[in-house]
Design an enzyme around this catalytic site. Structure first.
Site, PDB file in Angstrom:
ATOM      1  CB  CYS A  25      -0.901  -0.044   1.235  1.00 34.14           C
ATOM      2  SG  CYS A  25      -1.912   1.413   1.446  1.00 34.14           S
TER       3      CYS A  25
ATOM      4  CB  CYS B 246      -0.686   2.247   4.023  1.00 29.30           C
ATOM      5  SG  CYS B 246      -2.301   1.893   3.358  1.00 29.30           S
ATOM      6  CG  ASP B 247       3.260   0.328   3.960  1.00 33.32           C
ATOM      7  OD1 ASP B 247       3.080   0.604   2.773  1.00 33.32           O
ATOM      8  OD2 ASP B 247       3.091  -0.793   4.441  1.00 33.32           O
TER       9      ASP B 247
HETATM   10  C1  FAD Z   1       0.142  -2.168   5.884  1.00 39.42           C
HETATM   11  C2  FAD Z   1      -1.202  -1.465   5.931  1.00 39.42           C
HETATM   12  C3  FAD Z   1      -1.299  -0.243   6.566  1.00 39.42           C
HETATM   13  C4  FAD Z   1      -2.536   0.412   6.614  1.00 39.42           C
HETATM   14  N1  FAD Z   1      -2.598   1.614   7.269  1.00 39.42           N
HETATM   15  C5  FAD Z   1      -3.781   2.242   7.367  1.00 39.42           C
HETATM   16  C6  FAD Z   1      -3.904   3.478   8.079  1.00 39.42           C
HETATM   17  O1  FAD Z   1      -2.931   3.990   8.636  1.00 39.42           O
HETATM   18  N2  FAD Z   1      -5.117   4.059   8.135  1.00 39.42           N
HETATM   19  C7  FAD Z   1      -6.229   3.500   7.524  1.00 39.42           C
HETATM   20  O2  FAD Z   1      -7.305   4.080   7.611  1.00 39.42           O
HETATM   21  N3  FAD Z   1      -6.147   2.343   6.852  1.00 39.42           N
HETATM   22  C8  FAD Z   1      -4.956   1.712   6.761  1.00 39.42           C
HETATM   23  N4  FAD Z   1      -4.871   0.531   6.059  1.00 39.42           N
HETATM   24  C9  FAD Z   1      -6.068   0.018   5.391  1.00 39.42           C
HETATM   25  C10 FAD Z   1      -7.039  -0.651   6.376  1.00 39.42           C
HETATM   26  O3  FAD Z   1      -6.362  -1.609   7.175  1.00 39.42           O
HETATM   27  C11 FAD Z   1      -8.137  -1.326   5.534  1.00 39.42           C
HETATM   28  O4  FAD Z   1      -8.787  -0.327   4.786  1.00 39.42           O
HETATM   29  C12 FAD Z   1      -9.168  -2.007   6.421  1.00 39.42           C
HETATM   30  O5  FAD Z   1      -8.588  -3.005   7.229  1.00 39.42           O
HETATM   31  C13 FAD Z   1     -10.250  -2.647   5.522  1.00 39.42           C
HETATM   32  O6  FAD Z   1     -11.183  -3.213   6.380  1.00 39.42           O
HETATM   33  P1  FAD Z   1     -12.169  -4.388   5.915  1.00 39.42           P
HETATM   34  O7  FAD Z   1     -12.901  -4.856   7.126  1.00 39.42           O
HETATM   35  O8  FAD Z   1     -12.943  -3.933   4.733  1.00 39.42           O
HETATM   36  O9  FAD Z   1     -11.222  -5.539   5.330  1.00 39.42           O
HETATM   37  P2  FAD Z   1     -10.061  -6.384   6.015  1.00 39.42           P
HETATM   38  O10 FAD Z   1      -9.298  -5.568   6.977  1.00 39.42           O
HETATM   39  O11 FAD Z   1      -9.342  -7.023   4.866  1.00 39.42           O
HETATM   40  O12 FAD Z   1     -10.857  -7.489   6.832  1.00 39.42           O
HETATM   41  C14 FAD Z   1     -11.533  -8.542   6.189  1.00 39.42           C
HETATM   42  C15 FAD Z   1     -11.583  -9.709   7.160  1.00 39.42           C
HETATM   43  O13 FAD Z   1     -12.351 -10.757   6.588  1.00 39.42           O
HETATM   44  C16 FAD Z   1     -11.744 -11.998   6.918  1.00 39.42           C
HETATM   45  N5  FAD Z   1     -12.164 -12.988   5.932  1.00 39.42           N
HETATM   46  C17 FAD Z   1     -11.942 -12.977   4.583  1.00 39.42           C
HETATM   47  N6  FAD Z   1     -12.492 -14.050   4.016  1.00 39.42           N
HETATM   48  C18 FAD Z   1     -13.071 -14.764   5.020  1.00 39.42           C
HETATM   49  C19 FAD Z   1     -13.800 -15.985   5.053  1.00 39.42           C
HETATM   50  N7  FAD Z   1     -14.044 -16.700   3.940  1.00 39.42           N
HETATM   51  N8  FAD Z   1     -14.246 -16.428   6.248  1.00 39.42           N
HETATM   52  C20 FAD Z   1     -14.026 -15.725   7.393  1.00 39.42           C
HETATM   53  N9  FAD Z   1     -13.331 -14.567   7.418  1.00 39.42           N
HETATM   54  C21 FAD Z   1     -12.867 -14.088   6.238  1.00 39.42           C
HETATM   55  C22 FAD Z   1     -10.246 -11.699   6.840  1.00 39.42           C
HETATM   56  O14 FAD Z   1      -9.473 -12.645   7.589  1.00 39.42           O
HETATM   57  C23 FAD Z   1     -10.191 -10.288   7.442  1.00 39.42           C
HETATM   58  O15 FAD Z   1      -9.955 -10.309   8.851  1.00 39.42           O
HETATM   59  C24 FAD Z   1      -3.667  -0.162   6.007  1.00 39.42           C
HETATM   60  C25 FAD Z   1      -3.565  -1.413   5.377  1.00 39.42           C
HETATM   61  C26 FAD Z   1      -2.356  -2.065   5.338  1.00 39.42           C
HETATM   62  C27 FAD Z   1      -2.268  -3.415   4.675  1.00 39.42           C
END
Ligand code: FAD
Length: 229
Positions: free
Chosen positions: A221, A224-225
């Site tokens: 990302c 992000c980083d």
């Molecule tokens: C290195 C890094 C740094 C970041 N820094 C920031 C920041 O500073 N500020 C910010 O706002 N955002 C940041 N982000 C982005 C932020 O983390 C994401 O936007 C956010 O986590 C997205 O949330 P989500 O719930 O949509 O998806 P995810 O965080 O991807 O969560 C989805 C979840 O679903 C689960 N899952 C998937 N498939 C299945 C299945 N079949 N059965 C059960 N569980 C399942 C996964 O294990 C996961 O835990 C960063 C991301 C990264 C990678």
């Protein structure tokens, strides 16, 4: 739980050692790693625990119990992770316990909508694996991703949503008016509605060292980083 509560004895070539380490890592559980091929005393300990056999991984816990070549389900049970729901039907099942899934659960549980969240790894998703979130409203100094995730989880639990961990949803299907999910332990749950919050998964190059250098040279990302590189 501290790093010293769990010690994984294994070797680099051992696929089951890698699987157990990956399981612990995905669930944000700290552990010590000991390569028995570089530590004769550790090798001896493994042999003693296994009555003369050199079986790895051997995972030793702070209460002096140990597991030998555990399946992920056995490891989850030992660690007290909740992997089974208390009922078979809910108003809503949320797939994925990242920020999106947990935030949705916060609202639905608060509205007395009977909610089950199913997460295959650790709650908090990608955010849990982020060292520091700098742009979360209400955290002027930023917040560690793991702390943010724990707080969010506590808040969701306070409103009564049920949370399952270490369970991957492997299939969804419709039965009459119900939406049904299957999980990797063979359980099936039904709901009036499903909410898919499974986030994204980054495309890997599958080159040597890619996993070892995640977050320390291998990044996904740029916004992000990227600035930290
Ligand atoms: C290195 C890094 C740094 C970041 N820094 C920031 C920041 O500073 N500020 C910010 O706002 N955002 C940041 N982000 C982005 C932020 O983390 C994401 O936007 C956010 O986590 C997205 O949330 P989500 O719930 O949509 O998806 P995810 O965080 O991807 O969560 C989805 C979840 O679903 C689960 N899952 C998937 N498939 C299945 C299945 N079949 N059965 C059960 N569980 C399942 C996964 O294990 C996961 O835990 C960063 C991301 C990264 C990678």
């Amino acid at each position: 739980m501290s790093k010293d509560d769990i010690t994984v004895y294994g070797a680099h070539w051992c696929p089951d050692c890698r699987r157990s380490k990956q399981f612990l890592g995905e669930h944000q559980i700290p552990y010590n790693w000991v390569n028995i091929e570089e530590d004769p005393e550790a090798e001896q300990l493994v042999i003693e625990k296994n009555e003369g056999k050199r079986i790895i991984p051997t995972i030793v816990f702070s209460d002096d119990t140990f597991l030998v070549e555990p399946t992920n389900a056995e490891l989850a049970a030992k660690l007290g992770l909740r992997t089974k729901a208390s009922r078979s039907h809910y108003d809503l099942i949320i797939l994925g316990g990242g920020p999106a899934g947990l935030t949705a659960a916060l609202y639905t549980a608060r509205e007395a909508i009977d909610t089950l969240v199913i997460e295959r790894a650790a709650f908090g998703g990608q955010a849990a694996g982020t060292e520091k979130l700098d742009n979360m409203p209400g955290f002027p100094e930023g917040v560690a991703g793991i702390e943010f995730s724990q707080r969010l989880r506590q808040q969701v639990e306070r409103f009564g949503a049920e949370l399952l961990q270490a369970q991957e949803v492997t299939g969804i299907y419709q039965h009459d008016n119900y939406h049904c999910v299957k999980t990797n332990d063979g359980s099936e749950y039904s709901a009036d509605a499903l909410l898919l919050a499974t986030g994204s998964r980054y495309k890997r190059l599958n080159v040597r060292g890619e996993t070892d250098y995640l977050g320390a040279g291998v990044h996904f990302c740029a916004t992000c980083d990227g600035p930290l590189l």
